[in-house]
Design a protein around this motif. Structure first.
Motif, PDB file in Angstrom:
ATOM      1  N   ARG A   1       0.845  -1.214   0.074  1.00  0.00           N
ATOM      2  CA  ARG A   1       0.014  -0.094  -0.104  1.00  0.00           C
ATOM      3  C   ARG A   1       0.931   1.163   0.162  1.00  0.00           C
ATOM      4  O   ARG A   1       2.000   1.260   0.148  1.00  0.00           O
ATOM      5  CB  ARG A   1      -0.991  -0.085   1.294  1.00  0.00           C
TER       6      ARG A   1
ATOM      7  N   TYR B   1      -7.841   1.403   4.361  1.00  0.00           N
ATOM      8  CA  TYR B   1      -6.809   0.225   3.734  1.00  0.00           C
ATOM      9  C   TYR B   1      -6.753  -0.874   4.846  1.00  0.00           C
ATOM     10  O   TYR B   1      -6.234  -0.817   5.767  1.00  0.00           O
ATOM     11  CB  TYR B   1      -5.534   0.949   3.499  1.00  0.00           C
TER      12      TYR B   1
ATOM     13  N   ASN C   1      -4.742  -4.649   0.932  1.00  0.00           N
ATOM     14  CA  ASN C   1      -3.200  -4.683   0.756  1.00  0.00           C
ATOM     15  C   ASN C   1      -2.781  -5.925   1.512  1.00  0.00           C
ATOM     16  O   ASN C   1      -3.458  -6.402   2.461  1.00  0.00           O
ATOM     17  CB  ASN C   1      -2.500  -3.586   0.957  1.00  0.00           C
TER      18      ASN C   1
END
Length: 268
Positions: free
Chosen positions: A193, A240, A222
């Motif tokens: 990421r 994320y 990720n």
């Protein structure tokens, strides 16, 4: 025939007739068994998820040298009856060796549901990228499950010495509108990421600006960091989610519904 000549003859006969059991070189890209797996499984995912309004999938990553743990992970996923597909975030190999890709492929093929595999930074070592592309397919790809588009990106800029456009903004931009009538939401997946050691952090903010142009961006996925994470990296509401390595025996389970999404860390 004299014994010495007979032994030499037998040795040559074994060498040339037993090629299928000889590894010529650990980086020799000779692929035994199934190839182009991502494309084949994407076809299954899209067919199975057509018209579905709720999507459930597993995100895992960094199986590398942990073969026993990966098998246990597959067994755990197979015990669930409502999983649509599995997304492996990359690093199926440790040193980019051809056999590593094949061993992990054969383990992943034990899944009862289709799966796709992203390119990891370890997968780029040696001839790993070539092996990855033969076994799994292109390093950037996308598919649609229900009404959700999954955009899967190669973000391993460090491994390419910045000699290629990684991330590929042309590919990202193309996916804004490609098949735009077929999806309303988006998930972006990558190995490393923004902010990680393999990402081209000179373009991190540009990358974030690009991906937020996708319709209904839900979140990003990720791997790489070998820990479970959930971070709003750019403080813009886009989370994320990082999957842990197989050594720690966990994966992420996501459910995307018409109104929202949920996730949980599953330990096995």
């Amino acid at each position: 025939m004299k014994r010495k000549n007979m032994n030499a003859f037998l040795a040559c006969l074994f060498l040339f007739s037993g090629c299928d059991i000889i590894d010529y070189h650990p980086y020799d890209v000779r692929i035994k068994g199934e190839t182009d797996i991502n494309a084949k499984n994407i076809e299954k995912i899209e067919a199975n998820c057509k018209d579905k309004t709720t999507i459930r999938f597993v995100a895992m990553g960094d199986s590398q040298r942990w073969y026993d743990e990966t098998e246990k992970c597959i067994n755990s996923i197979n015990e669930m009856e409502d999983i649509d597909f599995v997304l492996h975030g990359g690093d199926v190999s440790d040193f980019g060796l051809t056999d590593e890709f094949l061993w992990q492929r054969d383990i992943m093929n034990g899944l009862k549901v289709p799966y796709v595999v992203l390119l990891g930074n370890h997968d780029c070592l040696g001839t790993g990228k070539d092996t990855y592309m033969k076994v799994f397919g292109p390093t950037n790809f996308a598919f649609i499950a229900g009404n959700v588009k999954f955009v899967c990106l190669n973000t391993n800029a460090l491994e390419f010495d910045y000699s290629e456009p990684i991330p590929d903004f042309n590919f990202i931009e193309k996916q804004w509108t490609e098949r735009q009538d077929e999806f309303e939401k988006t998930v972006v997946a990558m190995h490393g990421r923004p902010g990680s050691d393999v990402f081209n952090n000179n373009v991190s903010k540009v990358f974030q600006r690009y991906i937020t142009q996708y319709p209904g961006l839900q979140f990003c996925i990720n791997a790489h960091d070998h820990r479970s994470t959930a971070d709003d990296l750019f403080e813009d509401g886009i989370i994320y989610y990082g999957s842990d390595c197989m050594k720690r025996r966990s994966y992420l389970l996501f459910t995307i519904t018409p109104d929202n999404y949920t996730y949980e860390v599953v330990y096995f």
